[in-house]
Enzyme design. Structure first.
Site, PDB file in Angstrom:
ATOM      1  N   LYS A  54     -37.147 -21.461  14.022  1.00 35.71           N
ATOM      2  CA  LYS A  54     -36.419 -22.613  13.501  1.00 35.71           C
ATOM      3  C   LYS A  54     -36.306 -23.701  14.583  1.00 35.71           C
ATOM      4  CE  LYS A  54     -34.057 -19.742  10.106  1.00 35.71           C
ATOM      5  NZ  LYS A  54     -32.887 -18.947   9.685  1.00 35.71           N
ATOM      6  N   GLN A  98     -27.116 -17.382  12.039  1.00 35.43           N
ATOM      7  CA  GLN A  98     -28.093 -16.423  11.530  1.00 35.43           C
ATOM      8  C   GLN A  98     -27.389 -15.154  11.046  1.00 35.43           C
ATOM      9  OE1 GLN A  98     -31.322 -17.220  11.167  1.00 35.43           O
ATOM     10  NE2 GLN A  98     -31.819 -15.243  10.255  1.00 35.43           N
ATOM     11  N   ASP A 121     -27.676 -24.221   5.284  1.00 34.63           N
ATOM     12  CA  ASP A 121     -28.098 -23.007   4.578  1.00 34.63           C
ATOM     13  C   ASP A 121     -27.689 -23.050   3.104  1.00 34.63           C
ATOM     14  OD1 ASP A 121     -29.546 -20.993   5.942  1.00 34.63           O
ATOM     15  OD2 ASP A 121     -27.799 -20.462   7.148  1.00 34.63           O
TER      16      ASP A 121
HETATM   17  N1  GUN Z   1     -30.767 -14.190   7.260  1.00 32.47           N
HETATM   18  C1  GUN Z   1     -31.774 -13.997   6.385  1.00 32.47           C
HETATM   19  N2  GUN Z   1     -32.069 -15.146   5.736  1.00 32.47           N
HETATM   20  C2  GUN Z   1     -31.239 -16.082   6.226  1.00 32.47           C
HETATM   21  C3  GUN Z   1     -31.066 -17.468   5.953  1.00 32.47           C
HETATM   22  O1  GUN Z   1     -31.724 -18.073   5.111  1.00 32.47           O
HETATM   23  N3  GUN Z   1     -30.103 -18.089   6.690  1.00 32.47           N
HETATM   24  C4  GUN Z   1     -29.331 -17.441   7.598  1.00 32.47           C
HETATM   25  N4  GUN Z   1     -28.407 -18.145   8.236  1.00 32.47           N
HETATM   26  N5  GUN Z   1     -29.460 -16.166   7.864  1.00 32.47           N
HETATM   27  C5  GUN Z   1     -30.408 -15.489   7.179  1.00 32.47           C
END
Ligand code: GUN
Length: 294
Positions: A54, A98, A121
């Site tokens: 990211k 995350q 998100d």
């Molecule tokens: N863990 C798995 N997928 C995601 C996501 O799309 N965003 C976040 N923050 N954590 C995740």
């Protein structure tokens, strides 16, 4: 007829190219640099890979990004304090924590602490509610990316039967809510199946589009499908493979080789839905910086 392989990398690159140009203009004309703050707690290796890619995408597009890495024993209080600081920092337009988080930290509390205006998100209850109501909020990245793949390949869900398998907050539920709206690239009849569904075949065999997001490796077989179905595979699972140096390989929730001949189109794993998740995170961060969400 030959099966169309839906190339997620290609779609993601097209989205990122456009964002890169728009970012250049935003910086030049408004002196705003999109900023994304990433928080990683603990040492889950997959999470580490995701957070780093990211940040790498931010760099590619000319965004500012910061990564905070904290040990697994970090307190909830500490995490909430960092979020509060980021909420009040005007250089940060998007905040991403995350998941999963270590068990002493409540994911719900953390998600609700993020300002809904920086919740790239799309997990905050305000943004979940906006999605249900068809209002302008942040849409979770993976389901938003699936809509982008469908647009790119001109697969319109309108008036189609779509079956979503899996009811997670990250994929299944937002996917359902994106697909039945009275809007363009929506307007589908959507069924959501899950571990409580008896006779999954009954639903999937009548589906024009199947979206597999249940987290069981190679679960969906050709016998589940009707001839000519479109199959979108959201799964990413590591399975043992001694022929690989790493000792494993990645497979989706779909038995790809088995389903391929029966589908009109299918996403591979890797290289299908995965690349779109990051592209849509960049898109959400750009929208936040450009004040497109209110
Ligand atoms: N863990 C798995 N997928 C995601 C996501 O799309 N965003 C976040 N923050 N954590 C995740």
């Amino acid at each position: 007829m030959e099966t169309l392989i839906l190339d997620g990398k290609l779609v993601a690159q097209a989205i990122k190219n456009e964002l890169k140009e728009k970012t250049f203009i935003l910086k030049r004309d408004k002196t705003i640099t999109p900023g994304l703050a990433l928080l990683l707690v603990g040492d889950n290796p997959a999470s580490k890979v995701y957070v780093n890619s990211k940040a790498k995408s931010c760099e590619e597009l000319g965004f500012m990004s910061i990564i905070f890495e904290l040990p697994a024993n970090t307190s909830e209080e500490k995490v909430l304090k960092i979020i509060d600081e980021w909420n009040n920092n005007p250089l940060i337009h998007g905040i991403l924590v995350q998941l999963p988080l270590p068990k002493q930290i409540s994911e719900n509390k953390v998600i609700e602490a993020i300002s809904p205006l920086k919740d790239v998100d799309g997990f905050h209850p305000i943004n979940v509610g906006k999605l249900v109501l068809g209002l302008n909020g942040f849409v979770p990245c993976t389901p938003a990316g699936i809509i982008e793949i469908m647009k790119f390949y001109n697969i319109n869900p309108s008036k189609k039967n779509v079956v979503v398998i899996g009811r997670s907050n990250i994929v299944g539920k937002p996917m359902l809510n994106l697909l039945y709206q009275k809007k363009e690239w929506s307007n589908a009849t959507v069924t959501i199946c899950h571990t409580g569904t008896e006779n999954l075949h009954y639903y999937t065999q009548n589906a024009d589009i199947v979206i597999a997001a249940m987290g069981y490796p190679q679960f969906l077989k050709s016998e589940h499908l009707k001839e000519g179905a479109v199959v979108i595979d959201v799964g990413i699972n590591r399975i043992e493979d001694n022929s690989k140096k790493s000792g494993y390989r990645l497979v989706g929730d779909v038995d790809y080789d088995d389903c391929l001949p029966k589908c009109s189109a299918i996403t591979p794993v890797p290289g299908g839905v995965g690349p779109l998740t990051i592209a849509m995170l960049m898109s959400n961060t750009f929208k936040s910086a450009n004040s497109e969400i209110n």
